[in-house]
Motif scaffolding. Structure first.
Motif, PDB file in Angstrom:
ATOM      1  N   GLN A  23       0.821  -1.214   0.000  1.00 19.18           N
ATOM      2  CA  GLN A  23       0.000   0.000   0.000  1.00 19.18           C
ATOM      3  C   GLN A  23       0.856   1.265   0.000  1.00 19.18           C
ATOM      4  OE1 GLN A  23      -3.307  -0.032   2.882  1.00 19.18           O
ATOM      5  NE2 GLN A  23      -2.886  -2.216   3.123  1.00 19.18           N
ATOM      6  N   PRO A  69      -6.444   3.354   6.099  1.00 17.19           N
ATOM      7  CA  PRO A  69      -6.344   1.988   5.556  1.00 17.19           C
ATOM      8  C   PRO A  69      -5.536   1.025   6.421  1.00 17.19           C
ATOM      9  CG  PRO A  69      -5.777   3.609   3.862  1.00 17.19           C
ATOM     10  CD  PRO A  69      -5.903   4.343   5.164  1.00 17.19           C
ATOM     11  N   THR A  73      -6.112  -3.281   6.944  1.00 18.78           N
ATOM     12  CA  THR A  73      -5.123  -4.079   6.202  1.00 18.78           C
ATOM     13  C   THR A  73      -5.095  -5.497   6.738  1.00 18.78           C
ATOM     14  OG1 THR A  73      -3.773  -2.129   5.784  1.00 18.78           O
ATOM     15  CG2 THR A  73      -2.677  -4.246   5.599  1.00 18.78           C
TER      16      THR A  73
END
Length: 165
Positions: A23, A69, A73
């Motif tokens: 990411q 995020p 995850t």
């Protein structure tokens, strides 16, 4: 940019590390080489130095990548916080951990250490306690047991030993 601490799900440190890196986050997962029994052989595997934790470097401010995020995850449990503030880690600590990790790479932590008390679990001497002496290759170890009031060195498979408390 500052370092923070991420709490991972059980035995998913590597998964969380890889997914966070994919990411675009900069992460650090200190590893320690450890000797383990695998299929009857002593092998060296890398394990996290801090089980269930890894470090992540994050920016603050308007231009910073979103922290949202991280929680969703795969492999991540949560960002470690004290109250409502994420636990900030000094850069010096990360540098020291990196240096320590580099020094560990050539010296794995042994499953059994010389002088450690062990118990034989297989064969004619099952149940007898002894003192671990040394490894003799991948498939044999030497243990010192007492027979008829005399110390006797025995060569056995590492799978037939257990640590005593």
């Amino acid at each position: 940019m500052h370092w923070y601490l991420v709490h991972t799900k059980l035995k998913q440190e590597k998964c969380a590390f890889q997914n966070l890196q994919q990411q675009g986050y900069r992460c650090y997962l200190p590893m320690l080489p450890v000797e383990k029994l695998h299929l009857g052989n002593l092998t060296v595997v890398d394990e996290p130095l801090f089980p269930r934790y890894l470090f992540i470097q994050l920016e603050q401010g308007d231009s910073a990548k979103s922290w949202v995020p991280i929680r969703s995850t795969r492999g991540v449990n949560r960002l470690v916080c004290f109250g409502s503030e994420p636990a900030r880690i000094d850069d010096i600590l990360i540098d020291l951990l990196r240096m320590q990790e580099a020094s560990f790479q050539h010296k794995p932590e042994r499953l059994f250490k010389p002088g450690e008390r062990v118990r034989l679990t297989e064969g004619a001497f099952a149940g007898i306690e002894g003192i671990y002496q040394m490894a003799e290759g991948e498939r044999r170890v030497m243990v010192l047991i007492e027979l008829l009031s005399k110390p006797v060195a025995m060569r056995v498979s590492p799978t037939s030993l257990r640590k005593t408390n």
